[in-house]
Design a protein around this motif. Structure first.
Motif, PDB file in Angstrom:
ATOM      1  N   TYR A  96      44.501  45.986  49.441  1.00  0.00           N
ATOM      2  CA  TYR A  96      44.962  44.590  49.417  1.00  0.00           C
ATOM      3  C   TYR A  96      46.349  44.389  48.836  1.00  0.00           C
ATOM      4  O   TYR A  96      47.090  43.549  49.278  1.00  0.00           O
ATOM      5  CB  TYR A  96      43.958  43.711  48.643  1.00  0.00           C
ATOM      6  CG  TYR A  96      42.999  43.042  49.576  1.00  0.00           C
ATOM      7  CD1 TYR A  96      42.970  41.672  49.719  1.00  0.00           C
ATOM      8  CD2 TYR A  96      42.132  43.799  50.349  1.00  0.00           C
ATOM      9  CE1 TYR A  96      42.101  41.053  50.601  1.00  0.00           C
ATOM     10  CE2 TYR A  96      41.260  43.213  51.233  1.00  0.00           C
ATOM     11  CZ  TYR A  96      41.240  41.831  51.355  1.00  0.00           C
ATOM     12  OH  TYR A  96      40.380  41.243  52.227  1.00  0.00           O
ATOM     13  N   ASP A 101      30.395  50.303  48.488  1.00  0.00           N
ATOM     14  CA  ASP A 101      31.532  49.403  48.282  1.00  0.00           C
ATOM     15  C   ASP A 101      31.026  47.972  48.155  1.00  0.00           C
ATOM     16  O   ASP A 101      29.908  47.665  48.559  1.00  0.00           O
ATOM     17  CB  ASP A 101      32.550  49.531  49.426  1.00  0.00           C
ATOM     18  CG  ASP A 101      33.944  49.052  49.015  1.00  0.00           C
ATOM     19  OD1 ASP A 101      34.140  48.631  47.852  1.00  0.00           O
ATOM     20  OD2 ASP A 101      34.861  49.089  49.859  1.00  0.00           O
ATOM     21  N   ILE A 155      32.324  45.209  49.602  1.00  0.00           N
ATOM     22  CA  ILE A 155      32.358  44.381  50.818  1.00  0.00           C
ATOM     23  C   ILE A 155      32.932  45.152  51.995  1.00  0.00           C
ATOM     24  O   ILE A 155      33.827  45.976  51.825  1.00  0.00           O
ATOM     25  CB  ILE A 155      33.167  43.083  50.532  1.00  0.00           C
ATOM     26  CG1 ILE A 155      33.061  42.075  51.677  1.00  0.00           C
ATOM     27  CG2 ILE A 155      34.621  43.390  50.221  1.00  0.00           C
ATOM     28  CD1 ILE A 155      33.533  40.667  51.283  1.00  0.00           C
ATOM     29  N   LEU A 156      32.386  44.876  53.153  1.00  0.00           N
ATOM     30  CA  LEU A 156      32.899  45.452  54.398  1.00  0.00           C
ATOM     31  C   LEU A 156      33.603  44.341  55.159  1.00  0.00           C
ATOM     32  O   LEU A 156      33.008  43.311  55.466  1.00  0.00           O
ATOM     33  CB  LEU A 156      31.730  46.008  55.222  1.00  0.00           C
ATOM     34  CG  LEU A 156      32.023  46.554  56.612  1.00  0.00           C
ATOM     35  CD1 LEU A 156      32.993  47.716  56.570  1.00  0.00           C
ATOM     36  CD2 LEU A 156      30.730  46.982  57.292  1.00  0.00           C
ATOM     37  N   ASP A 157      34.891  44.572  55.453  1.00  0.00           N
ATOM     38  CA  ASP A 157      35.676  43.537  56.133  1.00  0.00           C
ATOM     39  C   ASP A 157      36.251  44.132  57.421  1.00  0.00           C
ATOM     40  O   ASP A 157      35.555  44.186  58.440  1.00  0.00           O
ATOM     41  CB  ASP A 157      36.757  43.035  55.162  1.00  0.00           C
ATOM     42  CG  ASP A 157      37.583  41.894  55.715  1.00  0.00           C
ATOM     43  OD1 ASP A 157      37.284  41.410  56.817  1.00  0.00           O
ATOM     44  OD2 ASP A 157      38.546  41.466  55.043  1.00  0.00           O
ATOM     45  N   GLY A 166      36.773  47.194  57.918  1.00  0.00           N
ATOM     46  CA  GLY A 166      36.139  48.502  58.102  1.00  0.00           C
ATOM     47  C   GLY A 166      37.060  49.662  57.766  1.00  0.00           C
ATOM     48  O   GLY A 166      36.629  50.814  57.714  1.00  0.00           O
ATOM     49  N   ARG A 167      38.330  49.374  57.501  1.00  0.00           N
ATOM     50  CA  ARG A 167      39.294  50.458  57.263  1.00  0.00           C
ATOM     51  C   ARG A 167      38.958  51.271  56.016  1.00  0.00           C
ATOM     52  O   ARG A 167      39.029  52.505  56.028  1.00  0.00           O
ATOM     53  CB  ARG A 167      40.708  49.885  57.108  1.00  0.00           C
ATOM     54  CG  ARG A 167      41.299  49.359  58.387  1.00  0.00           C
ATOM     55  CD  ARG A 167      42.780  49.075  58.206  1.00  0.00           C
ATOM     56  NE  ARG A 167      43.328  48.388  59.358  1.00  0.00           N
ATOM     57  CZ  ARG A 167      43.458  47.059  59.453  1.00  0.00           C
ATOM     58  NH1 ARG A 167      43.072  46.276  58.458  1.00  0.00           N
ATOM     59  NH2 ARG A 167      43.959  46.518  60.540  1.00  0.00           N
ATOM     60  N   GLU A 219      35.667  34.483  55.041  1.00  0.00           N
ATOM     61  CA  GLU A 219      36.342  33.794  53.950  1.00  0.00           C
ATOM     62  C   GLU A 219      36.542  34.729  52.776  1.00  0.00           C
ATOM     63  O   GLU A 219      35.832  35.721  52.643  1.00  0.00           O
ATOM     64  CB  GLU A 219      35.598  32.517  53.533  1.00  0.00           C
ATOM     65  CG  GLU A 219      34.148  32.703  53.170  1.00  0.00           C
ATOM     66  CD  GLU A 219      33.466  31.352  52.937  1.00  0.00           C
ATOM     67  OE1 GLU A 219      34.150  30.326  52.855  1.00  0.00           O
ATOM     68  OE2 GLU A 219      32.232  31.345  52.837  1.00  0.00           O
ATOM     69  N   PHE A 220      37.534  34.404  51.957  1.00  0.00           N
ATOM     70  CA  PHE A 220      37.869  35.271  50.841  1.00  0.00           C
ATOM     71  C   PHE A 220      37.000  34.919  49.638  1.00  0.00           C
ATOM     72  O   PHE A 220      36.982  33.781  49.185  1.00  0.00           O
ATOM     73  CB  PHE A 220      39.351  35.139  50.486  1.00  0.00           C
ATOM     74  CG  PHE A 220      39.799  36.189  49.516  1.00  0.00           C
ATOM     75  CD1 PHE A 220      40.086  37.480  49.946  1.00  0.00           C
ATOM     76  CD2 PHE A 220      39.892  35.907  48.156  1.00  0.00           C
ATOM     77  CE1 PHE A 220      40.468  38.459  49.046  1.00  0.00           C
ATOM     78  CE2 PHE A 220      40.282  36.882  47.250  1.00  0.00           C
ATOM     79  CZ  PHE A 220      40.561  38.168  47.697  1.00  0.00           C
ATOM     80  N   VAL A 221      36.277  35.895  49.123  1.00  0.00           N
ATOM     81  CA  VAL A 221      35.343  35.633  48.023  1.00  0.00           C
ATOM     82  C   VAL A 221      35.717  36.458  46.781  1.00  0.00           C
ATOM     83  O   VAL A 221      36.379  37.490  46.888  1.00  0.00           O
ATOM     84  CB  VAL A 221      33.889  35.950  48.442  1.00  0.00           C
ATOM     85  CG1 VAL A 221      33.422  34.999  49.530  1.00  0.00           C
ATOM     86  CG2 VAL A 221      33.740  37.392  48.913  1.00  0.00           C
ATOM     87  N   LEU A 228      34.385  41.707  42.975  1.00  0.00           N
ATOM     88  CA  LEU A 228      35.456  41.342  43.917  1.00  0.00           C
ATOM     89  C   LEU A 228      36.552  40.578  43.190  1.00  0.00           C
ATOM     90  O   LEU A 228      36.275  39.648  42.433  1.00  0.00           O
ATOM     91  CB  LEU A 228      34.884  40.472  45.026  1.00  0.00           C
ATOM     92  CG  LEU A 228      33.915  41.199  45.947  1.00  0.00           C
ATOM     93  CD1 LEU A 228      32.826  40.259  46.417  1.00  0.00           C
ATOM     94  CD2 LEU A 228      34.658  41.783  47.124  1.00  0.00           C
ATOM     95  N   ASP A 229      37.805  40.952  43.471  1.00  0.00           N
ATOM     96  CA  ASP A 229      38.912  40.342  42.731  1.00  0.00           C
ATOM     97  C   ASP A 229      39.847  39.548  43.615  1.00  0.00           C
ATOM     98  O   ASP A 229      39.893  39.723  44.832  1.00  0.00           O
ATOM     99  CB  ASP A 229      39.743  41.431  42.044  1.00  0.00           C
ATOM    100  CG  ASP A 229      40.601  42.209  43.048  1.00  0.00           C
ATOM    101  OD1 ASP A 229      40.025  42.760  44.011  1.00  0.00           O
ATOM    102  OD2 ASP A 229      41.828  42.239  42.879  1.00  0.00           O
TER     103      ASP A 229
HETATM  104  P1  IMP Z   1      38.245  46.521  54.637  1.00  0.00           P
HETATM  105  O1  IMP Z   1      38.980  47.817  54.442  1.00  0.00           O
HETATM  106  O2  IMP Z   1      39.101  45.494  55.363  1.00  0.00           O
HETATM  107  O3  IMP Z   1      36.874  46.638  55.230  1.00  0.00           O
HETATM  108  O4  IMP Z   1      38.111  45.836  53.249  1.00  0.00           O
HETATM  109  C1  IMP Z   1      37.344  46.319  52.282  1.00  0.00           C
HETATM  110  C2  IMP Z   1      38.022  46.171  50.935  1.00  0.00           C
HETATM  111  O5  IMP Z   1      38.854  45.008  50.873  1.00  0.00           O
HETATM  112  C3  IMP Z   1      36.951  46.001  49.910  1.00  0.00           C
HETATM  113  O6  IMP Z   1      36.752  47.223  49.249  1.00  0.00           O
HETATM  114  C4  IMP Z   1      37.539  44.968  48.966  1.00  0.00           C
HETATM  115  O7  IMP Z   1      38.193  45.641  47.915  1.00  0.00           O
HETATM  116  C5  IMP Z   1      38.568  44.231  49.752  1.00  0.00           C
HETATM  117  N1  IMP Z   1      38.107  42.904  50.218  1.00  0.00           N
HETATM  118  C6  IMP Z   1      37.754  42.562  51.483  1.00  0.00           C
HETATM  119  N2  IMP Z   1      37.390  41.277  51.551  1.00  0.00           N
HETATM  120  C7  IMP Z   1      37.509  40.781  50.305  1.00  0.00           C
HETATM  121  C8  IMP Z   1      37.245  39.477  49.723  1.00  0.00           C
HETATM  122  O8  IMP Z   1      36.824  38.504  50.373  1.00  0.00           O
HETATM  123  N3  IMP Z   1      37.479  39.374  48.387  1.00  0.00           N
HETATM  124  C9  IMP Z   1      37.941  40.399  47.628  1.00  0.00           C
HETATM  125  N4  IMP Z   1      38.177  41.624  48.115  1.00  0.00           N
HETATM  126  C10 IMP Z   1      37.963  41.814  49.448  1.00  0.00           C
END
Ligand code: IMP
Ligand code: MG
Length: 189
Positions: free
Chosen positions: A76, A105, A107-109, A111-112, A158-160, A165-166
């Motif tokens: 991030y 982990d 959260i999965l967003d 997927g990277r 949405e961002f949580v 989670l930070d």
């Molecule tokens: P990805 O690589 O996009 O799947 O994102 C996963 C990583 O992004 C997680 O390990 C989190 O650290 C961070 N992340 C994704 N979404 C959020 C969010 O809504 N709040 C805070 N951190 C997030």
């Protein structure tokens, strides 16, 4: 001391999951993992920093001998939108040759993160198996095709914050998961 803020909970616009729901969800996941990994040599690899609270609560719901390890990455770099690159903070990978690995982990967003970590463990650590567990799964189109083997709650795009989670390094210690009030998010435009 930065901005005058009062209680950190006052910064949330909405609570999505309170402590009781989180506890219940993790207990159920721990029960499934206990059944699925009975008799295996399990190593749980937590993704730092976000996965630490989830790790601490989940492992106490798994009634099996297991080992713990961790891996530190960032995707991030400060904002509420993923940078698109996964940076490994250390060259050392967990020592899991021949073991069943469960990557945890928060959260999965896109997927990277999960796919980068699972790929490296698979390619470089000679594990017996690699699976994944996340507390939250965003229902969004993934940039990389990956789904978690164990997934707690599905949420929208949405961002949580909270429960690990930070936002800009803060709010990890909130015991609930929620959405920040707009006024606490710096403009990213
Ligand atoms: P990805 O690589 O996009 O799947 O994102 C996963 C990583 O992004 C997680 O390990 C989190 O650290 C961070 N992340 C994704 N979404 C959020 C969010 O809504 N709040 C805070 N951190 C997030
Ligand atoms: Mg993370």
């Amino acid at each position: 001391m930065g901005r005058v803020s009062g209680n950190m909970d006052d910064r949330l616009e909405r609570i999505l999951f309170d402590q009781a729901r989180i506890r219940e969800c993790i207990a159920a996941m721990g029960e499934r993992i206990t059944a699925d990994y009975a008799g295996s040599e399990l190593t749980i690899v937590a993704v730092l920093q976000g996965g630490v609270l989830f790790l601490a609560d989940l492992v106490r719901e798994i009634r099996l001998p297991l080992r713990l390890d961790s891996i530190s990455v960032a995707s991030y770099h400060g904002g509420t939108v993923s940078s698109g690159t996964v940076t490994f903070h250390q060259s050392r990978l967990p020592d899991v040759a021949g073991r069943d690995v469960l990557v945890l982990d928060d959260i999965l967003d896109s997927g990277r993160t999960l796919s980068a970590i699972m790929g490296r463990i698979r390619d470089e650590c000679a594990p017996k198996s690699v699976r994944s567990a996340v507390l939250l799964s965003k229902q969004v189109e993934r940039a990389v095709p990956v789904e978690a083997d164990y997934s707690g709650f599905a949420i929208g795009d949405e961002f949580v914050v909270g429960y690990g989670l930070d936002y800009c390094g803060e709010y990890r210690n909130l015991p609930v998961i929620g959405v920040l009030k707009e006024e606490w998010i710096q403009s990213e435009s």
